[in-house]
Motif scaffolding. Structure first.
Motif, PDB file in Angstrom:
ATOM      1  N   PRO A   1       9.763  -5.060   2.498  1.00  0.00           N
ATOM      2  CA  PRO A   1       9.757  -5.940   2.178  1.00  0.00           C
ATOM      3  C   PRO A   1      11.068  -6.090   1.171  1.00  0.00           C
ATOM      4  N   GLN A   2      11.593  -4.452   0.749  1.00  0.00           N
ATOM      5  CA  GLN A   2      12.841  -4.806  -0.206  1.00  0.00           C
ATOM      6  C   GLN A   2      13.531  -3.957   0.263  1.00  0.00           C
ATOM      7  N   SER A   3      13.233  -2.856   1.788  1.00  0.00           N
ATOM      8  CA  SER A   3      14.689  -1.931   2.550  1.00  0.00           C
ATOM      9  C   SER A   3      14.149  -1.838   4.414  1.00  0.00           C
ATOM     10  N   GLU A   4      14.747  -0.878   4.179  1.00  0.00           N
ATOM     11  CA  GLU A   4      14.599  -0.435   5.723  1.00  0.00           C
ATOM     12  C   GLU A   4      14.661   1.137   5.190  1.00  0.00           C
ATOM     13  N   ILE A   5      13.725   2.674   5.721  1.00  0.00           N
ATOM     14  CA  ILE A   5      13.815   3.856   5.486  1.00  0.00           C
ATOM     15  C   ILE A   5      13.774   4.053   6.930  1.00  0.00           C
ATOM     16  N   ILE A   6      14.835   4.822   6.918  1.00  0.00           N
ATOM     17  CA  ILE A   6      15.630   5.187   8.265  1.00  0.00           C
ATOM     18  C   ILE A   6      14.971   6.979   9.071  1.00  0.00           C
TER      19      ILE A   6
ATOM     20  N   VAL B   1       6.098   6.714   0.914  1.00  0.00           N
ATOM     21  CA  VAL B   1       7.081   5.403   0.626  1.00  0.00           C
ATOM     22  C   VAL B   1       5.262   4.316  -0.488  1.00  0.00           C
ATOM     23  N   ALA B   2       5.441   3.888  -1.625  1.00  0.00           N
ATOM     24  CA  ALA B   2       4.571   3.105  -2.224  1.00  0.00           C
ATOM     25  C   ALA B   2       4.743   2.023  -2.366  1.00  0.00           C
ATOM     26  N   LEU B   3       4.214   0.150  -1.971  1.00  0.00           N
ATOM     27  CA  LEU B   3       4.442  -0.199  -2.735  1.00  0.00           C
ATOM     28  C   LEU B   3       3.414  -0.758  -3.673  1.00  0.00           C
ATOM     29  N   ASN B   4       4.322  -1.192  -4.822  1.00  0.00           N
ATOM     30  CA  ASN B   4       3.623  -1.469  -5.878  1.00  0.00           C
ATOM     31  C   ASN B   4       3.056  -3.183  -6.132  1.00  0.00           C
ATOM     32  N   GLU B   5       2.201  -3.819  -7.070  1.00  0.00           N
ATOM     33  CA  GLU B   5       1.498  -4.566  -7.012  1.00  0.00           C
ATOM     34  C   GLU B   5       3.118  -5.284  -7.628  1.00  0.00           C
ATOM     35  N   ASP B   6       3.408  -4.758  -8.602  1.00  0.00           N
ATOM     36  CA  ASP B   6       4.562  -6.450  -8.452  1.00  0.00           C
ATOM     37  C   ASP B   6       6.103  -6.675  -7.621  1.00  0.00           C
ATOM     38  N   GLY B   7       6.106  -5.732  -6.818  1.00  0.00           N
ATOM     39  CA  GLY B   7       6.889  -5.963  -5.940  1.00  0.00           C
ATOM     40  C   GLY B   7       7.525  -4.687  -5.436  1.00  0.00           C
TER      41      GLY B   7
ATOM     42  N   VAL C   1       9.565   4.986  -2.608  1.00  0.00           N
ATOM     43  CA  VAL C   1      10.105   6.156  -1.753  1.00  0.00           C
ATOM     44  C   VAL C   1      10.671   7.750  -1.991  1.00  0.00           C
ATOM     45  N   THR C   2       9.677   8.734  -1.559  1.00  0.00           N
ATOM     46  CA  THR C   2      10.417   9.974  -1.804  1.00  0.00           C
ATOM     47  C   THR C   2      10.413  10.604  -0.426  1.00  0.00           C
ATOM     48  N   VAL C   3      11.240  11.696  -0.406  1.00  0.00           N
ATOM     49  CA  VAL C   3      11.016  12.542   0.606  1.00  0.00           C
ATOM     50  C   VAL C   3      10.684  14.283  -0.416  1.00  0.00           C
ATOM     51  N   PHE C   4       9.841  14.118   0.448  1.00  0.00           N
ATOM     52  CA  PHE C   4       9.199  16.150   0.541  1.00  0.00           C
ATOM     53  C   PHE C   4      10.021  17.002   1.358  1.00  0.00           C
ATOM     54  N   ASP C   5      10.232  16.537   2.293  1.00  0.00           N
ATOM     55  CA  ASP C   5      11.209  17.056   3.157  1.00  0.00           C
ATOM     56  C   ASP C   5      12.483  16.860   3.729  1.00  0.00           C
ATOM     57  N   GLY C   6      13.562  16.932   4.746  1.00  0.00           N
ATOM     58  CA  GLY C   6      14.200  16.734   5.483  1.00  0.00           C
ATOM     59  C   GLY C   6      15.127  14.879   4.114  1.00  0.00           C
ATOM     60  N   GLU C   7      15.529  14.861   5.110  1.00  0.00           N
ATOM     61  CA  GLU C   7      16.745  13.944   4.799  1.00  0.00           C
ATOM     62  C   GLU C   7      16.181  12.486   5.034  1.00  0.00           C
ATOM     63  N   VAL C   8      16.087  11.286   4.247  1.00  0.00           N
ATOM     64  CA  VAL C   8      16.205   9.602   4.555  1.00  0.00           C
ATOM     65  C   VAL C   8      17.427   8.594   4.575  1.00  0.00           C
ATOM     66  N   GLU C   9      17.394   7.454   5.154  1.00  0.00           N
ATOM     67  CA  GLU C   9      18.563   6.965   4.667  1.00  0.00           C
ATOM     68  C   GLU C   9      17.732   5.762   4.103  1.00  0.00           C
ATOM     69  N   VAL C  10      18.216   5.207   3.280  1.00  0.00           N
ATOM     70  CA  VAL C  10      17.318   3.422   2.548  1.00  0.00           C
ATOM     71  C   VAL C  10      18.751   2.816   2.034  1.00  0.00           C
ATOM     72  N   ILE C  11      18.120   1.483   3.062  1.00  0.00           N
ATOM     73  CA  ILE C  11      19.218   0.379   2.830  1.00  0.00           C
ATOM     74  C   ILE C  11      18.343  -0.425   2.125  1.00  0.00           C
TER      75      ILE C  11
ATOM     76  N   GLY D   1       1.047  -1.271   0.043  1.00  0.00           N
ATOM     77  CA  GLY D   1      -0.108  -0.092   0.155  1.00  0.00           C
ATOM     78  C   GLY D   1       1.073   1.227   0.286  1.00  0.00           C
ATOM     79  N   LEU D   2       0.084   2.343   0.381  1.00  0.00           N
ATOM     80  CA  LEU D   2       0.492   3.070   0.140  1.00  0.00           C
ATOM     81  C   LEU D   2       0.840   4.096   1.832  1.00  0.00           C
ATOM     82  N   LEU D   3       1.967   4.691   1.737  1.00  0.00           N
ATOM     83  CA  LEU D   3       2.275   5.234   3.703  1.00  0.00           C
ATOM     84  C   LEU D   3       3.049   6.889   3.360  1.00  0.00           C
ATOM     85  N   THR D   4       2.500   8.061   3.781  1.00  0.00           N
ATOM     86  CA  THR D   4       3.086   9.399   4.674  1.00  0.00           C
ATOM     87  C   THR D   4       3.249   8.669   5.354  1.00  0.00           C
TER      88      THR D   4
END
Length: 463
Positions: free
Chosen positions: A203-208, A216-222, A226-236, A185-188
């Protein structure tokens, strides 16, 4: 009784329990008088059955020979004593529960204190339907739990101040106040100062989070984005590859976890903006402003009053003066109530702006454009700022976006004339209704300051 307790009881009777298992059984016995009574009855029946069997096996010769009895282990004696003591305590309490009517009417039954392990509050439920039939309501408290939305939008507020918004269909696991898991699904997520380090796994990552707002948008194909609107994140990713994303950047992970940059586009999350910002509903001309462009004077419309959330909740360091702090209808400046929001109050602010197109060359009131609408927030409005002087004075407190842009003639014209503006604050302090008119190079702006207290306990009904 659970199969594990049955195992412990049988092991006790057979004297095969380890010291650790015996300690576990004793803990269970002492936890509840009903457990102690069950244990005592079990031991009593076992001893009686054993005696009956031995009596049936006795012969005349046997009667002349002393009967050898199974030795009782000290631990068993201790456990029996504990059980009997608990049973006596239970028996002693019977008069309390079944005494005469006078005693029962005057005594208050002891209450068992329940431990509240919840750490999330539902603040908005919009057309939500769950796969399990679970009913969710604004104001409900949640602990670690899994939510499976078939449709609708749900806004959650963690006790840390982190806010998460979900759009169904979505599956989401609340794990701790600092860590959650999105299965589909879809999350902000919006993470204020002091709550940095919030983690969303997929299932594919860790977003810190590193102090930010992201989606975060998870698509049906797996795959996922990840989209950053403000600030910053680390994606593993799955291969432990780390990428740092900043405001205005997006990243795609395929079903195997491989990472690649993609064009930034927040459009997919537009439906979540109002709920994520604490807005229940709007009517008439109101429209939620797009996150880009940032500058207020770049966003023009003859048909819309735009809503701009001004960043994260803040705790006021100094008292904040407002022009309106009481419900009512205001069309003249003399009607303004004034007021002050105390220092130490946690608040969130919004700009409501009507900025028609191509007004620079219009010089007469006859060129005015009038517009109406209403907007409702999840939490109470503490104050409204409608005069240009106070708007400018509070820009630096609430919003760098507003403070960076020089704007001519902000605020409302509350002069009572046919070309003047009008504003209403509802009795429940959650809804603002506007009837505004703009001519020439003017801009109508209102700053709405909303309670952002994390202990706020009541929320409006589901829309």
């Amino acid at each position: 009784m659970s199969s594990h307790i049955d195992f412990l009881l049988h092991g006790y009777l057979d004297e095969t329990l380890t010291p650790e298992q015996l300690a576990e059984l004793e803990t269970w016995i002492n936890a509840d008088p009903a457990n102690a009574r069950r244990f005592a009855e079990t031991v009593y029946l076992d001893e009686r059955l054993e005696a009956e069997i031995k009596l049936q096996q006795f012969s005349a010769e046997d009667l002349e020979t002393p009967v050898s009895r199974k030795p009782v282990r000290p631990a068993r004696i201790i456990a029996i004593c504990l059980a009997l003591a608990a049973c006596l305590l239970l028996i002693a309490s019977i008069p309390y529960w079944y005494g005469d009517s006078h005693q029962a009417s005057n005594d208050v039954a002891p209450q068992v204190e329940e431990v509240d392990d919840s750490f999330v509050t539902i603040t908005l439920v919009e057309n939500v339907r769950t796969a399990t039939g679970q009913e969710l309501h604004a104001g409900d408290r949640l602990a670690a739990d899994q939510l499976h939305l078939l449709e609708g939008v749900l806004h959650l507020e963690f006790d840390s101040g982190v806010e998460v918004t979900l759009e169904g269909p979505a599956q989401y696991q609340i794990e701790t106040v600092e860590r959650t898991h999105l299965l589909s699904g879809l999350l902000t997520a919006t993470v204020p100062d002091g709550a940095e380090g919030f983690v969303v796994t997929t299932p594919q990552s860790e977003i810190i989070d590193l102090g930010t707002a992201f989606g975060v948008a998870l698509n049906e194909d797996g795959s996922s984005i990840v989209t950053v609107f403000d600030g910053e994140v680390e994606v593993i990713g799955k291969s432990d590859e780390k990428r740092r994303l900043v405001e205005g950047e997006s990243l795609e992970l395929n079903s195997q976890g491989a990472v690649s940059k993609v064009a930034f586009s927040p459009k997919r999350f537009e439906k979540l903006w109002p709920a994520a910002s604490g807005i229940v509903r709007s009517t008439g001309a109101f429209r939620f402003a797009p996150p880009w462009p940032r500058r207020l004077d770049w966003i023009e419309s003859d048909a819309n009053i735009f809503v701009f959330p001004e960043g994260y909740p803040v705790v006021l360091e100094h008292p904040c003066s407002v022009n309106i702090d009481a419900p009512g209808r205001y069309r003249r400046e003399l009607q303004l109530t004034g007021g002050e929001i105390p220092a130490g109050t946690r608040v969130r602010s919004f700009i409501l702006q009507f900025n028609p197109e191509d007004q620079e060359d219009a010089a007469a009131p006859e060129s005015d454009k009038r517009i109406q609408g209403s907007i409702t927030f999840t939490k109470p409005i503490l104050g409204l700022i409608v005069r240009e002087e106070e708007l400018r004075a509070t820009d630096g407190v609430f919003s760098l976006r507003g403070g960076r842009v020089p704007q001519f003639k902000r605020g409302l014209e509350l002069n009572g004339s046919p070309f003047g503006d009008g504003i209403v604050l509802s009795e429940d302090r959650r809804t603002v209704r506007l009837d505004v008119s703009v001519w020439g190079p003017l801009i109508d702006q209102i700053r709405v300051i909303v309670d952002a207290s994390l202990t706020q306990g009541t929320y409006p009904s589901d829309p």
